[in-house]
Design a protein around this motif. Structure first.
Motif, PDB file in Angstrom:
ATOM      1  N   ASN A 178      36.411 -54.876  24.795  1.00  0.00           N
ATOM      2  CA  ASN A 178      37.176 -54.150  23.775  1.00  0.00           C
ATOM      3  C   ASN A 178      38.362 -54.418  23.501  1.00  0.00           C
ATOM      4  O   ASN A 178      39.064 -54.144  22.299  1.00  0.00           O
ATOM      5  N   LYS A 179      39.088 -54.506  24.672  1.00  0.00           N
ATOM      6  CA  LYS A 179      40.587 -55.202  24.484  1.00  0.00           C
ATOM      7  C   LYS A 179      40.600 -56.614  23.932  1.00  0.00           C
ATOM      8  O   LYS A 179      39.923 -57.377  24.399  1.00  0.00           O
ATOM      9  N   VAL A 180      41.419 -56.730  22.792  1.00  0.00           N
ATOM     10  CA  VAL A 180      41.412 -57.775  22.189  1.00  0.00           C
ATOM     11  C   VAL A 180      42.632 -58.444  21.730  1.00  0.00           C
ATOM     12  O   VAL A 180      43.591 -57.495  21.408  1.00  0.00           O
ATOM     13  N   ILE A 181      42.741 -59.858  21.691  1.00  0.00           N
ATOM     14  CA  ILE A 181      44.049 -60.308  21.207  1.00  0.00           C
ATOM     15  C   ILE A 181      43.881 -61.201  20.179  1.00  0.00           C
ATOM     16  O   ILE A 181      43.006 -62.070  19.936  1.00  0.00           O
TER      17      ILE A 181
ATOM     18  N   THR B 152      50.684 -75.490  24.414  1.00  0.00           N
ATOM     19  CA  THR B 152      51.885 -74.986  24.669  1.00  0.00           C
ATOM     20  C   THR B 152      51.733 -73.511  24.549  1.00  0.00           C
ATOM     21  O   THR B 152      52.073 -72.483  25.239  1.00  0.00           O
ATOM     22  N   ALA B 153      50.903 -73.340  23.281  1.00  0.00           N
ATOM     23  CA  ALA B 153      50.701 -71.932  22.823  1.00  0.00           C
ATOM     24  C   ALA B 153      49.688 -70.957  23.992  1.00  0.00           C
ATOM     25  O   ALA B 153      50.070 -69.810  24.408  1.00  0.00           O
ATOM     26  N   ALA B 154      48.672 -71.941  24.842  1.00  0.00           N
ATOM     27  CA  ALA B 154      48.081 -71.246  25.934  1.00  0.00           C
ATOM     28  C   ALA B 154      49.070 -70.869  27.147  1.00  0.00           C
ATOM     29  O   ALA B 154      48.854 -70.061  27.834  1.00  0.00           O
ATOM     30  N   GLU B 155      49.920 -71.819  27.180  1.00  0.00           N
ATOM     31  CA  GLU B 155      50.984 -71.521  28.244  1.00  0.00           C
ATOM     32  C   GLU B 155      51.804 -70.601  28.163  1.00  0.00           C
ATOM     33  O   GLU B 155      52.047 -69.573  29.149  1.00  0.00           O
ATOM     34  N   VAL B 156      52.172 -70.226  26.989  1.00  0.00           N
ATOM     35  CA  VAL B 156      53.045 -69.091  26.633  1.00  0.00           C
ATOM     36  C   VAL B 156      52.077 -67.862  26.851  1.00  0.00           C
ATOM     37  O   VAL B 156      52.514 -66.807  27.241  1.00  0.00           O
ATOM     38  N   ALA B 157      50.792 -67.909  26.153  1.00  0.00           N
ATOM     39  CA  ALA B 157      49.890 -66.780  26.350  1.00  0.00           C
ATOM     40  C   ALA B 157      49.773 -66.592  27.892  1.00  0.00           C
ATOM     41  O   ALA B 157      49.723 -65.052  28.259  1.00  0.00           O
ATOM     42  N   LEU B 158      49.449 -67.358  28.682  1.00  0.00           N
ATOM     43  CA  LEU B 158      49.383 -67.130  30.037  1.00  0.00           C
ATOM     44  C   LEU B 158      50.678 -66.450  30.714  1.00  0.00           C
ATOM     45  O   LEU B 158      50.391 -65.470  31.426  1.00  0.00           O
ATOM     46  N   ARG B 159      51.889 -66.434  30.384  1.00  0.00           N
ATOM     47  CA  ARG B 159      52.967 -65.852  30.745  1.00  0.00           C
ATOM     48  C   ARG B 159      53.033 -64.665  30.307  1.00  0.00           C
ATOM     49  O   ARG B 159      53.709 -63.656  30.601  1.00  0.00           O
ATOM     50  N   LEU B 160      52.603 -64.382  28.724  1.00  0.00           N
ATOM     51  CA  LEU B 160      52.589 -63.054  28.334  1.00  0.00           C
ATOM     52  C   LEU B 160      51.404 -62.041  28.493  1.00  0.00           C
ATOM     53  O   LEU B 160      51.605 -60.869  27.991  1.00  0.00           O
ATOM     54  N   VAL B 161      50.170 -62.525  28.881  1.00  0.00           N
ATOM     55  CA  VAL B 161      49.186 -61.623  29.214  1.00  0.00           C
ATOM     56  C   VAL B 161      49.286 -61.140  30.760  1.00  0.00           C
ATOM     57  O   VAL B 161      49.188 -61.720  31.597  1.00  0.00           O
ATOM     58  N   ARG B 162      50.144 -60.152  30.793  1.00  0.00           N
ATOM     59  CA  ARG B 162      50.550 -59.630  32.159  1.00  0.00           C
ATOM     60  C   ARG B 162      50.674 -57.826  31.939  1.00  0.00           C
ATOM     61  O   ARG B 162      51.070 -57.435  30.969  1.00  0.00           O
ATOM     62  N   PRO B 163      50.505 -57.365  33.026  1.00  0.00           N
ATOM     63  CA  PRO B 163      50.668 -55.751  33.074  1.00  0.00           C
ATOM     64  C   PRO B 163      51.928 -55.501  32.252  1.00  0.00           C
ATOM     65  O   PRO B 163      53.001 -55.835  32.664  1.00  0.00           O
ATOM     66  N   GLY B 164      51.712 -54.358  31.627  1.00  0.00           N
ATOM     67  CA  GLY B 164      52.949 -53.803  30.617  1.00  0.00           C
ATOM     68  C   GLY B 164      53.179 -54.619  29.283  1.00  0.00           C
ATOM     69  O   GLY B 164      53.700 -53.774  28.665  1.00  0.00           O
ATOM     70  N   LYS B 165      52.533 -55.682  29.354  1.00  0.00           N
ATOM     71  CA  LYS B 165      52.708 -56.282  27.927  1.00  0.00           C
ATOM     72  C   LYS B 165      51.685 -55.997  27.107  1.00  0.00           C
ATOM     73  O   LYS B 165      50.690 -55.488  27.406  1.00  0.00           O
ATOM     74  N   LYS B 166      51.797 -56.120  25.513  1.00  0.00           N
ATOM     75  CA  LYS B 166      50.809 -55.744  24.712  1.00  0.00           C
ATOM     76  C   LYS B 166      50.218 -56.952  23.949  1.00  0.00           C
ATOM     77  O   LYS B 166      50.667 -57.989  23.767  1.00  0.00           O
ATOM     78  N   ASN B 167      49.148 -56.626  23.537  1.00  0.00           N
ATOM     79  CA  ASN B 167      48.358 -57.535  22.820  1.00  0.00           C
ATOM     80  C   ASN B 167      49.030 -58.226  21.667  1.00  0.00           C
ATOM     81  O   ASN B 167      48.916 -59.428  21.384  1.00  0.00           O
ATOM     82  N   LYS B 168      49.644 -57.525  20.884  1.00  0.00           N
ATOM     83  CA  LYS B 168      50.508 -57.878  19.567  1.00  0.00           C
ATOM     84  C   LYS B 168      51.678 -58.964  20.088  1.00  0.00           C
ATOM     85  O   LYS B 168      51.790 -59.873  19.275  1.00  0.00           O
ATOM     86  N   ASP B 169      52.165 -58.670  21.246  1.00  0.00           N
ATOM     87  CA  ASP B 169      53.387 -59.643  21.735  1.00  0.00           C
ATOM     88  C   ASP B 169      52.818 -61.252  21.732  1.00  0.00           C
ATOM     89  O   ASP B 169      53.365 -62.068  21.380  1.00  0.00           O
ATOM     90  N   VAL B 170      51.461 -61.310  22.051  1.00  0.00           N
ATOM     91  CA  VAL B 170      50.950 -62.537  22.310  1.00  0.00           C
ATOM     92  C   VAL B 170      50.460 -63.166  21.011  1.00  0.00           C
ATOM     93  O   VAL B 170      50.713 -64.281  20.696  1.00  0.00           O
ATOM     94  N   THR B 171      49.911 -62.419  20.278  1.00  0.00           N
ATOM     95  CA  THR B 171      49.514 -62.711  18.789  1.00  0.00           C
ATOM     96  C   THR B 171      50.975 -63.429  17.930  1.00  0.00           C
ATOM     97  O   THR B 171      50.887 -64.306  17.673  1.00  0.00           O
TER      98      THR B 171
ATOM     99  N   ARG C 179      42.144 -56.407  11.702  1.00  0.00           N
ATOM    100  CA  ARG C 179      42.837 -55.180  12.551  1.00  0.00           C
ATOM    101  C   ARG C 179      41.997 -55.040  13.743  1.00  0.00           C
ATOM    102  O   ARG C 179      40.921 -55.129  13.999  1.00  0.00           O
ATOM    103  N   VAL C 180      42.819 -55.226  14.944  1.00  0.00           N
ATOM    104  CA  VAL C 180      42.463 -54.600  16.285  1.00  0.00           C
ATOM    105  C   VAL C 180      43.340 -53.625  16.802  1.00  0.00           C
ATOM    106  O   VAL C 180      44.419 -53.548  16.312  1.00  0.00           O
ATOM    107  N   ASP C 181      42.753 -53.009  17.661  1.00  0.00           N
ATOM    108  CA  ASP C 181      43.814 -51.776  18.278  1.00  0.00           C
ATOM    109  C   ASP C 181      44.729 -52.169  18.969  1.00  0.00           C
ATOM    110  O   ASP C 181      44.510 -53.442  19.712  1.00  0.00           O
ATOM    111  N   ASP C 182      45.945 -51.819  19.025  1.00  0.00           N
ATOM    112  CA  ASP C 182      46.967 -51.944  20.026  1.00  0.00           C
ATOM    113  C   ASP C 182      46.519 -51.834  21.358  1.00  0.00           C
ATOM    114  O   ASP C 182      45.909 -50.702  21.609  1.00  0.00           O
ATOM    115  N   ALA C 183      46.809 -52.773  22.226  1.00  0.00           N
ATOM    116  CA  ALA C 183      46.228 -52.594  23.717  1.00  0.00           C
ATOM    117  C   ALA C 183      47.342 -53.081  24.679  1.00  0.00           C
ATOM    118  O   ALA C 183      48.191 -54.250  24.203  1.00  0.00           O
ATOM    119  N   GLU C 184      47.406 -52.528  25.716  1.00  0.00           N
ATOM    120  CA  GLU C 184      48.383 -52.901  26.928  1.00  0.00           C
ATOM    121  C   GLU C 184      47.421 -53.612  28.054  1.00  0.00           C
ATOM    122  O   GLU C 184      46.453 -53.077  28.336  1.00  0.00           O
TER     123      GLU C 184
END
Length: 396
Positions: free
Chosen positions: A197-200, A147-166, A209-214
């Protein structure tokens, strides 16, 4: 610096149809390899033999592609086949001398990767070695990861940020009374780069800590979710279990031992960029030589980590292409029937799962180029999500 910038400009990405094809071809191989490995996972099968079969299949299938091109194209294993059992979290890919066998009821995490021309595709899947549905806390752990993978699939999209997925994946795990395992990172994938370099982050903590990324269009990500019914704080129990390493290309050191120099030279020739298993090296020399290489940071080890005995650990990993028409998950395998104890009632999680993965284009119909399953894919999404909520297998 300007050279670096020029290199960045020339970087191949999903705007090139040829690159998309290489990703899709690699994904087809990984999905078949996963199926093969699963079919070999039987009680009393030696773990090392099954891992070897997975790697051999990837080498054979990638070797059959792009054979007649003028410029040599690198291809093969991008991450060695691992089978981590029960409370073992990850990276278990034993040496040839290891006698460990699979047993009825084992909870298996299969993890593997392949590449064509440096375009890397990875997958991990969880399976319990038994007939019939999986129930109890093992089912909770697997349903939480899926279920977490399915949610991540829907939130890893242009305009969203890595911290939203975390934040979202942690909320999903908590709904199943599970923890997301600390230290697991989802990385952007680039040509010949498995850990971009872009990490979730899987779990936000003061230590990590990781850098905020979009997320941006035409990027590729390996989404890596590991859940546990335990504390989610895995430990290294025995360094000798570590068999997977990656050359740290930015590090140099003059090795003192002859065995180390021999092994390091072999690694540079055979595995200059991708992670590899010590199984592929001469075993006695490898044991000696790898230690000095690791001590001087020439190699990055992938340690075998463990939760406490009795904890159930599940792992789902997939590769997603952020295409202009939406997110395209290219690696997956259907799950066994699950009968988790917990169910999802949280309206926010249900809302995430109800999101589509394709971008609706205004005006006009579907693009002609759509793959045969694409239409069914979109209409099947809500149904697939119901299956997730009820603990069933949800796949594209």
């Amino acid at each position: 610096m300007s050279d670096e910038e020029t290199k960045e400009e020339k970087e191949l990405d999903l705007t090139s149809p040829e690159v998309v094809t290489k990703y899709k071809n690699a994904a087809e191989i990984i999905n078949k390899a996963l199926q093969l490995v699963l079919s070999e996972c039987k009680p009393n099968a030696k773990v090392v033999d099954v891992c070897e079969k997975g790697d051999a299949f990837i080498r054979e299938q990638t070797g059959n592609m792009y054979k007649n091109v003028k410029k040599k194209i690198e291809r093969g294993v991008a991450f060695p086949t691992c089978i981590s059992i029960n409370n073992t979290v990850c990276h278990f890919s034993p040496l040839a001398s290891d006698e460990m066998v699979l047993q009825e009821g084992d909870l298996l995490k299969i993890d593997m990767g392949c590449h064509i021309d440096g375009f890397i595709v990875v997958a991990a899947h969880t399976h319990v070695l038994q007939g019939g549905p999986v129930s109890g806390r093992a089912a909770d752990a697997i349903a939480a990861a899926n279920t977490a993978a399915e949610v991540a699939l829907r939130l890893v999209r242009p305009g969203k940020k890595n911290k939203d997925v975390t934040e979202a994946v942690q909320k999903v795990a908590a709904a199943y009374d599970c923890k997301i395992v600390e230290g697991v990172l989802s990385h952007q994938l680039k040509q010949f780069v498995i850990d971009g370099n872009k990490v979730i982050l899987s779990v936000s903590s003061p230590e990590t800590r990781v850098d905020d990324a979009e997320f941006e269009e035409n990027e590729v990500y390996a989404i890596d979710i590991v859940t546990s019914t335990g504390e989610g704080k895995p430990r290294l129990l025995d360094e000798r279990q570590t068999t997977i390493y990656k050359r740290a290309v930015d590090k140099n050191y003059h090795l003192k031992m002859k065995a180390s120099r021999f092994i390091f030279s072999e690694i540079n020739q055979k595995f200059p960029i991708m992670p590899f298993t010590a199984r592929a090296l001469e075993e006695k020399r490898a044991r000696l030589g790898l230690v000095e290489c690791v001590n001087h940071d020439l190699l990055q080890p992938y340690p075998v980590l463990h939760e406490k005995p009795g904890d159930y650990v599940a792992h789902i990993k997939f590769t997603v292409l952020l295409m202009p028409n939406g997110s395209d998950r290219i690696t997956s395998h259907p799950l066994q029937e699950l009968q988790p104890i917990k169910t999802i009632d949280d309206p926010e999680i249900k809302a995430w799962l109800a999101l589509g993965t394709k971008t609706k284009k205004k005006g006009g119909g579907k693009k002609k180029k759509g793959k045969k399953g694409e239409k069914a894919d979109e209409s099947a999404e809500p149904e697939a999500m119901d299956a997730t909520l009820n603990g069933g297998a949800s796949q594209e």
